[in-house]
Design an enzyme around this catalytic site. Sequence first.
Site, PDB file in Angstrom:
ATOM      1  N   CYS A   1       1.612  21.081  35.284  1.00 23.26           N
ATOM      2  CA  CYS A   1       0.996  22.389  35.143  1.00 23.26           C
ATOM      3  C   CYS A   1       1.943  23.221  34.309  1.00 23.26           C
ATOM      4  O   CYS A   1       3.137  22.937  34.257  1.00 23.26           O
ATOM      5  CB  CYS A   1       0.717  22.919  36.541  1.00 23.26           C
TER       6      CYS A   1
ATOM      7  N   ILE B   1      11.568  30.037  41.688  1.00 23.46           N
ATOM      8  CA  ILE B   1      10.578  29.145  42.302  1.00 23.46           C
ATOM      9  C   ILE B   1      10.086  28.087  41.320  1.00 23.46           C
ATOM     10  O   ILE B   1       9.970  26.913  41.669  1.00 23.46           O
ATOM     11  CB  ILE B   1       9.364  29.948  42.851  1.00 23.46           C
TER      12      ILE B   1
ATOM     13  N   LYS C   1      -7.170  34.966  46.641  1.00 22.13           N
ATOM     14  CA  LYS C   1      -7.489  33.649  46.091  1.00 22.13           C
ATOM     15  C   LYS C   1      -6.735  32.557  46.862  1.00 22.13           C
ATOM     16  O   LYS C   1      -7.335  31.585  47.329  1.00 22.13           O
ATOM     17  CB  LYS C   1      -7.070  33.599  44.616  1.00 22.13           C
ATOM     18  N   ASN C   2      -5.404  32.733  46.997  1.00 25.15           N
ATOM     19  CA  ASN C   2      -4.613  31.651  47.580  1.00 25.15           C
ATOM     20  C   ASN C   2      -4.922  31.445  49.059  1.00 25.15           C
ATOM     21  O   ASN C   2      -4.787  30.332  49.569  1.00 25.15           O
ATOM     22  CB  ASN C   2      -3.122  31.909  47.371  1.00 25.15           C
TER      23      ASN C   2
ATOM     24  N   ARG D   1       5.835  20.747  39.633  1.00 18.06           N
ATOM     25  CA  ARG D   1       5.080  20.885  40.883  1.00 18.06           C
ATOM     26  C   ARG D   1       4.764  19.556  41.572  1.00 18.06           C
ATOM     27  O   ARG D   1       3.596  19.150  41.690  1.00 18.06           O
ATOM     28  CB  ARG D   1       3.805  21.695  40.633  1.00 18.06           C
TER      29      ARG D   1
ATOM     30  N   ASP E   1       4.606  35.105  41.724  1.00 16.38           N
ATOM     31  CA  ASP E   1       3.307  35.397  41.108  1.00 16.38           C
ATOM     32  C   ASP E   1       3.203  36.840  40.593  1.00 16.38           C
ATOM     33  O   ASP E   1       2.181  37.205  40.016  1.00 16.38           O
ATOM     34  CB  ASP E   1       2.166  35.129  42.108  1.00 16.38           C
TER      35      ASP E   1
ATOM     36  N   ARG F   1      -4.377  22.800  41.032  1.00 11.28           N
ATOM     37  CA  ARG F   1      -3.424  22.142  41.911  1.00 11.28           C
ATOM     38  C   ARG F   1      -3.764  22.317  43.396  1.00 11.28           C
ATOM     39  O   ARG F   1      -3.523  21.444  44.210  1.00 11.28           O
ATOM     40  CB  ARG F   1      -2.025  22.697  41.628  1.00 11.28           C
TER      41      ARG F   1
ATOM     42  N   ARG G   1      -9.678  32.582  36.673  1.00 13.77           N
ATOM     43  CA  ARG G   1      -9.318  31.774  37.843  1.00 13.77           C
ATOM     44  C   ARG G   1      -8.819  32.684  38.962  1.00 13.77           C
ATOM     45  O   ARG G   1      -8.941  32.331  40.142  1.00 13.77           O
ATOM     46  CB  ARG G   1      -8.202  30.793  37.481  1.00 13.77           C
TER      47      ARG G   1
HETATM   48  C1  UD1 Z   1       1.541  28.488  46.084  1.00 15.16           C
HETATM   49  C2  UD1 Z   1       0.579  29.422  45.383  1.00 15.16           C
HETATM   50  C3  UD1 Z   1       1.135  29.846  44.026  1.00 15.16           C
HETATM   51  C4  UD1 Z   1       2.545  30.421  44.192  1.00 15.16           C
HETATM   52  C5  UD1 Z   1       3.438  29.456  44.962  1.00 15.16           C
HETATM   53  C6  UD1 Z   1       4.812  30.018  45.274  1.00 15.16           C
HETATM   54  C7  UD1 Z   1      -1.573  28.672  46.206  1.00 15.16           C
HETATM   55  C8  UD1 Z   1      -2.882  28.046  45.919  1.00 15.16           C
HETATM   56  N1  UD1 Z   1      -0.681  28.743  45.208  1.00 15.16           N
HETATM   57  O1  UD1 Z   1       1.629  27.321  45.274  1.00 15.16           O
HETATM   58  O2  UD1 Z   1       0.273  30.824  43.463  1.00 15.16           O
HETATM   59  O3  UD1 Z   1       3.114  30.626  42.910  1.00 15.16           O
HETATM   60  O4  UD1 Z   1       2.802  29.119  46.224  1.00 15.16           O
HETATM   61  O5  UD1 Z   1       4.693  31.206  45.985  1.00 15.16           O
HETATM   62  O6  UD1 Z   1      -1.336  29.144  47.301  1.00 15.16           O
HETATM   63  N2  UD1 Z   1       7.698  21.778  45.477  1.00 15.16           N
HETATM   64  C9  UD1 Z   1       8.289  20.534  45.506  1.00 15.16           C
HETATM   65  N3  UD1 Z   1       7.677  19.535  46.232  1.00 15.16           N
HETATM   66  C10 UD1 Z   1       6.507  19.759  46.930  1.00 15.16           C
HETATM   67  C11 UD1 Z   1       5.919  21.041  46.897  1.00 15.16           C
HETATM   68  C12 UD1 Z   1       6.551  22.039  46.155  1.00 15.16           C
HETATM   69  O7  UD1 Z   1       9.331  20.299  44.886  1.00 15.16           O
HETATM   70  O8  UD1 Z   1       6.011  18.820  47.575  1.00 15.16           O
HETATM   71  C13 UD1 Z   1       8.323  22.862  44.664  1.00 15.16           C
HETATM   72  C14 UD1 Z   1       7.420  23.270  43.494  1.00 15.16           C
HETATM   73  O9  UD1 Z   1       7.605  22.420  42.383  1.00 15.16           O
HETATM   74  C15 UD1 Z   1       7.858  24.681  43.225  1.00 15.16           C
HETATM   75  C16 UD1 Z   1       8.246  25.201  44.623  1.00 15.16           C
HETATM   76  O10 UD1 Z   1       8.432  24.031  45.436  1.00 15.16           O
HETATM   77  O11 UD1 Z   1       8.999  24.692  42.411  1.00 15.16           O
HETATM   78  C17 UD1 Z   1       7.188  26.116  45.238  1.00 15.16           C
HETATM   79  O12 UD1 Z   1       6.015  25.406  45.438  1.00 15.16           O
HETATM   80  P1  UD1 Z   1       4.999  25.732  46.620  1.00 15.16           P
HETATM   81  O13 UD1 Z   1       5.545  26.769  47.534  1.00 15.16           O
HETATM   82  O14 UD1 Z   1       4.572  24.426  47.205  1.00 15.16           O
HETATM   83  O15 UD1 Z   1       3.801  26.361  45.811  1.00 15.16           O
HETATM   84  P2  UD1 Z   1       2.256  25.989  45.875  1.00 15.16           P
HETATM   85  O16 UD1 Z   1       1.833  25.814  47.279  1.00 15.16           O
HETATM   86  O17 UD1 Z   1       1.981  24.916  44.893  1.00 15.16           O
END
Ligand code: UD1
Length: 423
Positions: A118, A331, A22-23, A123, A309, A94, A401
Amino acid sequence: MDSILVTGNGPLSGTIPIAGAKNACLTLMPATLLSDEPLTLTNAPGLSDIRTMTQLLQSLGAEVTSLQDGKVLAMSCHGAINSRAEYDIVRKMRASNLVLGPLLAREGHAEVSLPGGCAIGARPMDIHTSGLQQMGAEIELRDGYLHAKADGGHLKGAVIDFPFASVGATENIMMAATLAKGTTVINNAAREPEIVDLATCLRKMGAQIDGDGTSRIEIQGVDRLHGATHPVVSDRIELGTYMLAPAICGGEVECLGGRIELVGAFCEKLDAAGISIEETPTGLKVARKNGRIRAVDVTTAPFPGFPTDLQAQFMALMCTAEGTSVLEEKIFENRFMHAPELERMGADIDVHGGHATVRGVERLKGAPVMATDLRASVSLILAGLAAEGETVVNRVYHLDRGYERVEEKLRNVGAKIERVKSQ
Ligand code: UD1
């Protein structure tokens, strides 16, 4: 809303095919915005999140056709592009924010609704926006939308140091950088297999990318990208989830298409818990050895660490382990919502901030429970498979989802599980 009825039914045996990730698919799809030639993805999973991304891309002017029961996505973006991603679609998922980088790279401007909160945590998007600003974008937040404009219509290469290895930010910046002027370096980049899959696809489209899979990715901007066909990598989270099914219920199941390198840290923990894992020519065979599961501590971390996850699903296993385990979530700040639901089934769990202490009990008992998010939903199904009696998992729309045909896949290995349609 549909619910899932699970009845604990003893050992499982057989094979479960693992779908495309999915991701990975959710980040490969927006890559179609980077070219006016067709991008075709094979091995796509049949999930509602993929349908949401399809809807979003169509609203931006892309053609997206789902073929072969959704396994093939034929996309093309040769006409005029609308660079505004509307709140009504973005709020559902997201990962919609992954259109920001490609839109900005192609059109020089984009308006993308902020995805909003979320259930598992705040996030934010600051790492994405700060990276794009370093590439010359002006970004303003107005009316709940990020309004982004590339200075002079084109992004420029930059050296970007991420404060945290964000998966989404790495993907957004990597896509944006493929068409930027000059070289972009991402330091402290995420190393997830989905990033490597995206880089592989972008290279097929003509992008120049090095270092994906390491924490330093270098992208040399090119003038244009062309079409390509790319198979989506296997879903390591679906894989880990189904590896836990025989671990929790007993028996032996082969996850077809599974590979150790996708789930290395997770396999180490399963092994420590007393589960046997064997690589076969077609996948990974998982069996529960004799005796009770051993308690194992887990701390989630970016890849190659233990994936956040899979934390909820692993907790379901630890509920009936011999001894006490501590699960630490590093995370997301609010990712233990499955714990009170597991307690309804007789689990003994204390949550304090980012730690959950799980004292194993002999047996869980079926109960009505509520799914709070995607991975929490499936952890309750796993717990239900191991519990005595019936478990009804309510509010399962999250499940659709991220897991295709979950009841069918589990029924095929002997589980007693059915969907109860809402009236
Ligand atoms: C992706 C995955 C999700 C997985 C996550 C962590 C997809 C579609 N989703 O989510 O399933 O749980 O990686 O492995 O691929 N953060 C910030 N600022 C930012 C971006 C992130 O503070 O601009 C923080 C987030 O709040 C969170 C952490 O970084 O605490 C991890 O987020 P991130 O690695 O960005 O996850 P996603 O890409 O949203």
